[in-house]
Write an enzyme that holds these catalytic residues in place. Sequence first.
Site, mmCIF file in Angstrom:
data_model
loop_
_atom_site.group_PDB
_atom_site.id
_atom_site.type_symbol
_atom_site.label_atom_id
_atom_site.label_comp_id
_atom_site.label_asym_id
_atom_site.label_seq_id
_atom_site.Cartn_x
_atom_site.Cartn_y
_atom_site.Cartn_z
ATOM 1 N N GLU A 142 0.817 -1.220 0.000
ATOM 2 C CA GLU A 142 0.000 0.000 0.000
ATOM 3 C C GLU A 142 0.846 1.262 0.000
ATOM 4 O O GLU A 142 0.419 2.296 -0.512
ATOM 5 C CB GLU A 142 -0.932 0.021 1.220
ATOM 6 C CG GLU A 142 -2.248 -0.664 0.986
ATOM 7 C CD GLU A 142 -3.277 -0.326 2.048
ATOM 8 O OE1 GLU A 142 -4.477 -0.473 1.767
ATOM 9 O OE2 GLU A 142 -2.903 0.069 3.165
ATOM 10 N N HIS A 165 9.005 -26.469 -0.879
ATOM 11 C CA HIS A 165 8.530 -27.640 -1.629
ATOM 12 C C HIS A 165 7.523 -27.243 -2.711
ATOM 13 O O HIS A 165 6.930 -28.107 -3.344
ATOM 14 C CB HIS A 165 7.906 -28.657 -0.676
ATOM 15 C CG HIS A 165 8.896 -29.249 0.289
ATOM 16 N ND1 HIS A 165 9.588 -30.407 0.021
ATOM 17 C CD2 HIS A 165 9.321 -28.826 1.499
ATOM 18 C CE1 HIS A 165 10.389 -30.687 1.043
ATOM 19 N NE2 HIS A 165 10.249 -29.735 1.949
ATOM 20 N N LYS A 201 -13.920 0.176 -3.559
ATOM 21 C CA LYS A 201 -14.886 0.539 -2.514
ATOM 22 C C LYS A 201 -16.010 1.390 -3.093
ATOM 23 O O LYS A 201 -17.204 1.130 -2.858
ATOM 24 C CB LYS A 201 -14.189 1.315 -1.394
ATOM 25 C CG LYS A 201 -13.171 0.539 -0.582
ATOM 26 C CD LYS A 201 -12.588 1.432 0.495
ATOM 27 C CE LYS A 201 -11.541 0.721 1.311
ATOM 28 N NZ LYS A 201 -10.958 1.598 2.360
#
Length: 406
Positions: free
Chosen positions: A263, A284, A395
């Site tokens: 951010e 892995h 938003k």
Amino acid sequence: MTLTLHDNSGLLGEEKLDELCKKNLEYLDFGNTLDWLLPEDSEMLDGCEWLGKIIGRDADVLVVIGVGGSNRAARAVYEALGSRSRTQIEWVGLNYSAKEMNALLEWLKYKEVYINVIAKNFKTLEPGLWFRVLRNWLIEEYGEEEYSSHIICTGTPGSDLHQLAEGNGYYFLDFPVDTCGRYSAFTPVALFPLAVAGLNIREMINGAKVMRMMLEKPDHNPALMLASARNYLYENGYKLEMLSFFEPSLERFSKWWTQLFAESEGKDGKGLYPIVGSFTEDLHSIGQYIQQGEPILFETFLNILDTEDRQIDLTDIPDGFEYLDGKTFNDVNKAAFKATLEAHSKRFPCFKIDIVSLDEFTFGELFYFFMFTCCLSARILGVNPFDQPGVEGYKEKTIASLKANI
């Protein structure tokens, strides 16, 4: 805490790093404007401890409602160290999942429940949604006269959440106006839930103070070293920084770290992409790419010097692992860490951060170190580390869509 460079790739090296630090020394003055990172407010600490002790005594569960920076610092400490009070903390408000909400409400039955809703301006949909449902649940459980004593709001003074708290008799804690969520580790946003859990928030502050004193010095400054190296490697084609660790309880801390750098630096078409390596599990899976894939990443390792240990059980049954006889889990983990650092540093520069142990003091050091480093790195990069304009896009569109369908 100590930071060291491990680079057998020939790209960086100690001399080049010293040169970069001297070049970027002027940016270190930026630290003088960061006093808000560590508020010197004894009244705030007293209040968090006082209220935290009461709720930690009375509650079976504290439900913390908050998304992003409103929960990640506290959750990182809590999930690494656990609760030292009778209260268990549940972290919600991270999504719009009805399945998760229904499961929570079922689990909360017959428990003494308190709620801490955290929202800087109370405009974000996730905490608003979860608070509405859980507030109604509290009213059903405790009645109109009693439910309000079970709610603690943490928000900006004068915000909608503050007005809601004042109008309904909820406890209210300040979310400092000049602090965004990802930099709020030393405010009630993080300190209050940790106080409820019985953790030592003053030791966390002490760790941060020690780190601040270290970072005020220009010589051998670890924040300047890491910030300078990050930007140099970015300019030389590296696109990802991986935070790697060999202790799974740092998983939540890595999520805080990811948000902090993503951010703060990911804007204006710039910035390293922060990723995480939880080892040895991820060795892995992504280990192959790290060793032989496109050379676009470098690593910062977190290394805990003093950890829990256990002797490896002996057996009379031949199983091919006889070389483990007489060793401990730490022996194995340290061997894997050393081998990984050696292998990876042959391919690209690696930084190693040694921390003594995993406790409140250390988390205070780490939070302050990375927040300071991030601000410094963003300034060298030429971006504002304190805004997040790209986050607002989804938003606004989500809320507009919901309003259009009312």
